[in-house]
Design a protein around this motif. Structure first.
Motif, mmCIF file in Angstrom:
data_model
loop_
_atom_site.group_PDB
_atom_site.id
_atom_site.type_symbol
_atom_site.label_atom_id
_atom_site.label_comp_id
_atom_site.label_asym_id
_atom_site.label_seq_id
_atom_site.Cartn_x
_atom_site.Cartn_y
_atom_site.Cartn_z
ATOM 1 N N ILE A 1 56.259 24.363 -60.822
ATOM 2 C CA ILE A 1 54.812 24.151 -60.712
ATOM 3 C C ILE A 1 54.093 24.925 -61.822
ATOM 4 O O ILE A 1 54.324 26.121 -61.999
ATOM 5 C CB ILE A 1 54.320 24.591 -59.318
ATOM 6 C CG1 ILE A 1 55.068 23.835 -58.218
ATOM 7 C CG2 ILE A 1 52.813 24.424 -59.184
ATOM 8 C CD1 ILE A 1 55.000 22.331 -58.315
ATOM 9 N N GLY A 2 53.196 24.214 -62.551
ATOM 10 C CA GLY A 2 52.464 24.826 -63.658
ATOM 11 C C GLY A 2 51.089 25.340 -63.272
ATOM 12 O O GLY A 2 50.618 26.339 -63.803
ATOM 13 N N THR A 3 50.419 24.659 -62.334
ATOM 14 C CA THR A 3 49.095 25.072 -61.873
ATOM 15 C C THR A 3 49.075 25.041 -60.352
ATOM 16 O O THR A 3 49.893 24.352 -59.732
ATOM 17 C CB THR A 3 47.996 24.122 -62.408
ATOM 18 O OG1 THR A 3 48.259 22.797 -61.932
ATOM 19 C CG2 THR A 3 47.956 24.120 -63.932
ATOM 20 N N ALA A 4 48.125 25.760 -59.767
ATOM 21 C CA ALA A 4 48.025 25.793 -58.303
ATOM 22 C C ALA A 4 47.874 24.373 -57.768
ATOM 23 O O ALA A 4 47.036 23.605 -58.239
ATOM 24 C CB ALA A 4 46.851 26.657 -57.875
ATOM 25 N N ARG B 1 53.682 20.292 -45.833
ATOM 26 C CA ARG B 1 52.397 20.856 -46.248
ATOM 27 C C ARG B 1 52.662 22.284 -46.698
ATOM 28 O O ARG B 1 53.095 23.116 -45.909
ATOM 29 C CB ARG B 1 51.415 20.840 -45.086
ATOM 30 C CG ARG B 1 50.047 21.345 -45.433
ATOM 31 C CD ARG B 1 49.160 21.249 -44.186
ATOM 32 N NE ARG B 1 48.124 22.230 -44.164
ATOM 33 C CZ ARG B 1 48.254 23.529 -43.881
ATOM 34 N NH1 ARG B 1 49.424 24.010 -43.579
ATOM 35 N NH2 ARG B 1 47.238 24.345 -43.892
ATOM 36 N N GLU B 2 52.421 22.534 -47.972
ATOM 37 C CA GLU B 2 52.693 23.868 -48.524
ATOM 38 C C GLU B 2 51.783 24.096 -49.732
ATOM 39 O O GLU B 2 51.621 23.218 -50.574
ATOM 40 C CB GLU B 2 54.159 23.963 -48.958
ATOM 41 C CG GLU B 2 54.595 25.334 -49.389
ATOM 42 C CD GLU B 2 54.760 26.296 -48.219
ATOM 43 O OE1 GLU B 2 54.442 27.474 -48.407
ATOM 44 O OE2 GLU B 2 55.206 25.872 -47.136
ATOM 45 N N VAL B 3 51.187 25.274 -49.811
ATOM 46 C CA VAL B 3 50.394 25.662 -50.974
ATOM 47 C C VAL B 3 51.352 26.220 -52.024
ATOM 48 O O VAL B 3 52.171 27.088 -51.723
ATOM 49 C CB VAL B 3 49.326 26.715 -50.596
ATOM 50 C CG1 VAL B 3 48.592 27.206 -51.827
ATOM 51 C CG2 VAL B 3 48.353 26.136 -49.574
ATOM 52 N N LEU B 4 51.254 25.691 -53.252
ATOM 53 C CA LEU B 4 52.149 26.088 -54.338
ATOM 54 C C LEU B 4 51.377 26.841 -55.412
ATOM 55 O O LEU B 4 50.241 26.485 -55.718
ATOM 56 C CB LEU B 4 52.811 24.853 -54.945
ATOM 57 C CG LEU B 4 53.595 23.967 -53.975
ATOM 58 C CD1 LEU B 4 54.044 22.691 -54.677
ATOM 59 C CD2 LEU B 4 54.781 24.722 -53.400
ATOM 60 N N GLY C 1 54.639 28.721 -61.217
ATOM 61 C CA GLY C 1 55.954 29.356 -61.250
ATOM 62 C C GLY C 1 56.834 29.019 -60.072
ATOM 63 O O GLY C 1 58.051 29.207 -60.121
ATOM 64 N N ASP C 2 56.239 28.520 -58.985
ATOM 65 C CA ASP C 2 57.058 28.100 -57.842
ATOM 66 C C ASP C 2 57.927 26.915 -58.262
ATOM 67 O O ASP C 2 57.542 26.111 -59.108
ATOM 68 C CB ASP C 2 56.189 27.675 -56.653
ATOM 69 C CG ASP C 2 55.517 28.842 -55.958
ATOM 70 O OD1 ASP C 2 55.857 30.009 -56.257
ATOM 71 O OD2 ASP C 2 54.634 28.586 -55.109
ATOM 72 N N GLU C 3 59.091 26.820 -57.637
ATOM 73 C CA GLU C 3 60.008 25.726 -57.942
ATOM 74 C C GLU C 3 60.304 24.958 -56.658
ATOM 75 O O GLU C 3 60.684 25.546 -55.647
ATOM 76 C CB GLU C 3 61.305 26.299 -58.515
ATOM 77 C CG GLU C 3 62.310 25.251 -58.928
ATOM 78 C CD GLU C 3 63.565 25.905 -59.467
ATOM 79 O OE1 GLU C 3 63.728 25.947 -60.689
ATOM 80 O OE2 GLU C 3 64.361 26.392 -58.626
ATOM 81 N N VAL C 4 60.107 23.645 -56.712
ATOM 82 C CA VAL C 4 60.394 22.768 -55.575
ATOM 83 C C VAL C 4 61.687 22.031 -55.881
ATOM 84 O O VAL C 4 61.906 21.570 -57.006
ATOM 85 C CB VAL C 4 59.240 21.763 -55.345
ATOM 86 C CG1 VAL C 4 59.577 20.820 -54.191
ATOM 87 C CG2 VAL C 4 57.941 22.498 -55.077
ATOM 88 N N GLY C 5 62.551 21.935 -54.889
ATOM 89 C CA GLY C 5 63.817 21.249 -55.093
ATOM 90 C C GLY C 5 64.284 20.559 -53.828
ATOM 91 O O GLY C 5 63.645 20.627 -52.781
ATOM 92 N N LEU C 6 65.392 19.889 -53.949
ATOM 93 C CA LEU C 6 66.008 19.190 -52.829
ATOM 94 C C LEU C 6 67.118 20.067 -52.263
ATOM 95 O O LEU C 6 67.925 20.621 -53.017
ATOM 96 C CB LEU C 6 66.582 17.855 -53.309
ATOM 97 C CG LEU C 6 67.003 16.860 -52.246
ATOM 98 C CD1 LEU C 6 65.781 16.358 -51.474
ATOM 99 C CD2 LEU C 6 67.726 15.685 -52.881
ATOM 100 N N LEU C 7 67.143 20.234 -50.957
ATOM 101 C CA LEU C 7 68.212 20.957 -50.270
ATOM 102 C C LEU C 7 69.087 19.950 -49.539
ATOM 103 O O LEU C 7 68.585 19.093 -48.806
ATOM 104 C CB LEU C 7 67.637 21.952 -49.266
ATOM 105 C CG LEU C 7 67.121 23.262 -49.837
ATOM 106 C CD1 LEU C 7 66.347 24.034 -48.775
ATOM 107 C CD2 LEU C 7 68.258 24.100 -50.360
ATOM 108 N N VAL D 1 46.362 18.205 -56.551
ATOM 109 C CA VAL D 1 45.693 19.262 -57.299
ATOM 110 C C VAL D 1 44.698 19.943 -56.378
ATOM 111 O O VAL D 1 43.938 19.269 -55.665
ATOM 112 C CB VAL D 1 44.990 18.693 -58.542
ATOM 113 C CG1 VAL D 1 44.237 19.786 -59.284
ATOM 114 C CG2 VAL D 1 46.007 18.022 -59.450
ATOM 115 N N ARG D 2 44.677 21.267 -56.415
ATOM 116 C CA ARG D 2 43.760 22.027 -55.547
ATOM 117 C C ARG D 2 42.476 22.302 -56.243
ATOM 118 O O ARG D 2 42.342 22.488 -57.362
ATOM 119 C CB ARG D 2 44.404 23.342 -55.133
ATOM 120 C CG ARG D 2 45.535 23.132 -54.196
ATOM 121 C CD ARG D 2 46.143 24.387 -53.666
ATOM 122 N NE ARG D 2 45.145 25.450 -53.488
ATOM 123 C CZ ARG D 2 45.425 26.730 -53.472
ATOM 124 N NH1 ARG D 2 46.629 27.128 -53.612
ATOM 125 N NH2 ARG D 2 44.511 27.643 -53.303
#
Length: 155
Positions: A46-49, A109-112, A115-121, A154-155
Protein backbone atom coordinates in the motif's frame (compact mmCIF):
# COMPACT_ATOMS: atom_id res chain seq x y z
CA UNK A 1 -24.12 -20.82 19.52
CA UNK A 2 -22.86 -23.86 21.40
CA UNK A 3 -19.22 -24.91 21.51
CA UNK A 4 -17.77 -22.22 19.23
CA UNK A 5 -14.32 -22.94 17.71
CA UNK A 6 -11.62 -22.67 20.37
CA UNK A 7 -14.11 -23.12 23.19
CA UNK A 8 -13.85 -25.84 25.80
CA UNK A 9 -17.50 -25.25 26.73
CA UNK A 10 -19.21 -28.56 27.28
CA UNK A 11 -16.02 -30.65 27.32
CA UNK A 12 -15.23 -32.55 30.48
CA UNK A 13 -11.82 -32.45 32.13
CA UNK A 14 -11.40 -36.15 31.30
CA UNK A 15 -11.92 -35.46 27.59
CA UNK A 16 -9.50 -32.52 27.60
CA UNK A 17 -6.92 -34.69 29.39
CA UNK A 18 -7.23 -37.26 26.55
CA UNK A 19 -6.48 -34.74 23.78
CA UNK A 20 -2.67 -35.23 23.86
CA UNK A 21 -3.20 -39.01 23.53
CA UNK A 22 -5.57 -38.47 20.60
CA UNK A 23 -3.06 -36.20 18.85
CA UNK A 24 -0.33 -38.81 19.36
CA UNK A 25 -2.45 -41.33 17.44
CA UNK A 26 -2.40 -39.17 14.29
CA UNK A 27 0.08 -40.09 11.54
CA UNK A 28 3.25 -37.96 11.42
CA UNK A 29 2.39 -36.59 7.94
CA UNK A 30 -1.00 -35.38 9.15
CA UNK A 31 0.53 -33.76 12.23
CA UNK A 32 2.97 -31.91 9.95
CA UNK A 33 0.06 -30.60 7.89
CA UNK A 34 -1.91 -29.56 10.95
CA UNK A 35 1.06 -27.73 12.45
CA UNK A 36 2.28 -26.14 9.20
CA UNK A 37 2.05 -22.40 8.83
CA UNK A 38 -0.07 -21.08 5.98
CA UNK A 39 1.58 -20.04 2.73
CA UNK A 40 1.58 -16.26 2.32
CA UNK A 41 1.63 -14.79 -1.20
CA UNK A 42 2.20 -11.00 -1.26
CA UNK A 43 -0.26 -9.21 -3.57
CA UNK A 44 0.15 -5.46 -3.06
CA UNK A 45 2.12 -2.98 -0.97
CA UNK A 46 0.00 0.00 0.00
CA UNK A 47 1.37 3.41 -1.07
CA UNK A 48 -1.24 5.76 0.44
CA UNK A 49 -3.79 5.45 3.24
CA UNK A 50 -6.66 3.30 1.96
CA UNK A 51 -9.43 1.07 3.15
CA UNK A 52 -9.84 -2.53 2.16
CA UNK A 53 -13.61 -2.86 2.22
CA UNK A 54 -15.81 -5.26 0.31
CA UNK A 55 -15.68 -8.70 -1.19
CA UNK A 56 -12.35 -9.74 -2.74
CA UNK A 57 -12.59 -11.95 -5.80
CA UNK A 58 -10.12 -14.66 -6.77
CA UNK A 59 -9.45 -16.57 -9.95
CA UNK A 60 -7.31 -19.54 -8.96
CA UNK A 61 -5.90 -22.50 -10.84
CA UNK A 62 -4.95 -25.63 -8.94
CA UNK A 63 -2.76 -28.49 -10.14
CA UNK A 64 -1.53 -31.58 -8.32
CA UNK A 65 -3.37 -32.38 -5.13
CA UNK A 66 -4.80 -35.79 -5.97
CA UNK A 67 -8.35 -36.18 -4.72
CA UNK A 68 -9.26 -32.48 -4.73
CA UNK A 69 -8.02 -31.67 -1.24
CA UNK A 70 -9.67 -28.80 0.61
CA UNK A 71 -7.73 -25.56 0.98
CA UNK A 72 -8.71 -22.53 3.00
CA UNK A 73 -8.08 -19.14 1.44
CA UNK A 74 -8.06 -15.73 3.11
CA UNK A 75 -6.47 -12.32 2.85
CA UNK A 76 -3.45 -11.63 4.99
CA UNK A 77 -1.96 -8.37 6.21
CA UNK A 78 1.63 -7.58 7.15
CA UNK A 79 1.71 -4.19 8.91
CA UNK A 80 4.53 -2.11 7.51
CA UNK A 81 5.45 -5.05 5.28
CA UNK A 82 7.23 -6.72 8.21
CA UNK A 83 6.67 -9.74 10.40
CA UNK A 84 4.15 -12.51 10.01
CA UNK A 85 0.95 -12.03 8.07
CA UNK A 86 -2.29 -12.17 10.04
CA UNK A 87 -5.60 -13.19 8.54
CA UNK A 88 -7.75 -10.11 7.96
CA UNK A 89 -10.90 -10.28 10.10
CA UNK A 90 -9.98 -13.93 10.94
CA UNK A 91 -11.92 -15.05 7.86
CA UNK A 92 -11.14 -17.85 5.38
CA UNK A 93 -13.05 -19.42 2.51
CA UNK A 94 -12.93 -23.19 1.92
CA UNK A 95 -12.25 -24.32 -1.64
CA UNK A 96 -11.65 -27.66 -3.36
CA UNK A 97 -8.18 -27.54 -4.92
CA UNK A 98 -9.11 -28.80 -8.38
CA UNK A 99 -8.81 -27.09 -11.77
CA UNK A 100 -9.91 -23.50 -12.34
CA UNK A 101 -11.96 -21.86 -9.59
CA UNK A 102 -13.61 -18.44 -9.57
CA UNK A 103 -14.73 -17.44 -6.10
CA UNK A 104 -15.71 -14.59 -3.87
CA UNK A 105 -13.65 -14.52 -0.70
CA UNK A 106 -15.22 -13.53 2.60
CA UNK A 107 -15.96 -9.81 2.85
CA UNK A 108 -13.34 -7.74 4.66
CA UNK A 109 -12.97 -4.32 6.25
CA UNK A 110 -9.56 -3.02 7.26
CA UNK A 111 -7.88 0.40 7.37
CA UNK A 112 -4.52 0.27 5.56
CA UNK A 113 -1.52 2.54 6.04
CA UNK A 114 1.38 3.25 3.66
CA UNK A 115 3.82 0.35 3.74
CA UNK A 116 1.25 -2.27 4.71
CA UNK A 117 1.30 -5.38 2.55
CA UNK A 118 -1.83 -7.32 1.59
CA UNK A 119 -1.49 -10.89 0.43
CA UNK A 120 -3.23 -14.20 0.00
CA UNK A 121 -3.02 -16.79 2.79
CA UNK A 122 -3.42 -20.45 1.83
CA UNK A 123 -4.07 -22.97 4.59
CA UNK A 124 -4.02 -26.76 4.19
CA UNK A 125 -5.89 -27.00 7.48
CA UNK A 126 -7.94 -24.50 9.45
CA UNK A 127 -9.52 -24.98 12.88
CA UNK A 128 -12.72 -23.17 11.80
CA UNK A 129 -13.44 -26.14 9.53
CA UNK A 130 -12.33 -28.98 11.78
CA UNK A 131 -14.14 -32.25 11.23
CA UNK A 132 -13.25 -35.92 10.93
CA UNK A 133 -13.65 -36.02 7.14
CA UNK A 134 -10.99 -33.35 6.67
CA UNK A 135 -8.64 -34.99 9.13
CA UNK A 136 -8.80 -38.25 7.20
CA UNK A 137 -7.43 -36.66 4.00
CA UNK A 138 -3.76 -37.29 3.41
CA UNK A 139 -1.65 -34.14 2.89
CA UNK A 140 -0.70 -33.72 -0.77
CA UNK A 141 1.24 -30.99 -2.58
CA UNK A 142 -0.85 -28.52 -4.56
CA UNK A 143 0.36 -25.84 -6.96
CA UNK A 144 -1.72 -22.65 -7.00
CA UNK A 145 -1.60 -19.82 -9.55
CA UNK A 146 -4.05 -17.06 -10.30
CA UNK A 147 -5.09 -13.53 -9.47
CA UNK A 148 -6.98 -11.70 -6.74
CA UNK A 149 -9.01 -8.51 -7.08
CA UNK A 150 -8.82 -6.40 -3.91
CA UNK A 151 -11.68 -4.01 -3.00
CA UNK A 152 -9.46 -1.00 -2.17
CA UNK A 153 -11.08 2.35 -1.38
CA UNK A 154 -9.22 5.69 -1.19
CA UNK A 155 -9.74 7.32 2.20
Amino acid sequence: MQNPPGSDLGYTEDFIALLPDIVNLLPYELLQQLAAAPVYVPLQTIGTAQALAGIPQASLQFSGGAGQPPLFVGLGLRRGGNGDAVTINDQVTPVRAAGNVELDLVGVREVLQPGDEVGLLLFGFHPYFLNNALLSLAPVPVTVTGSVSLPLQVR
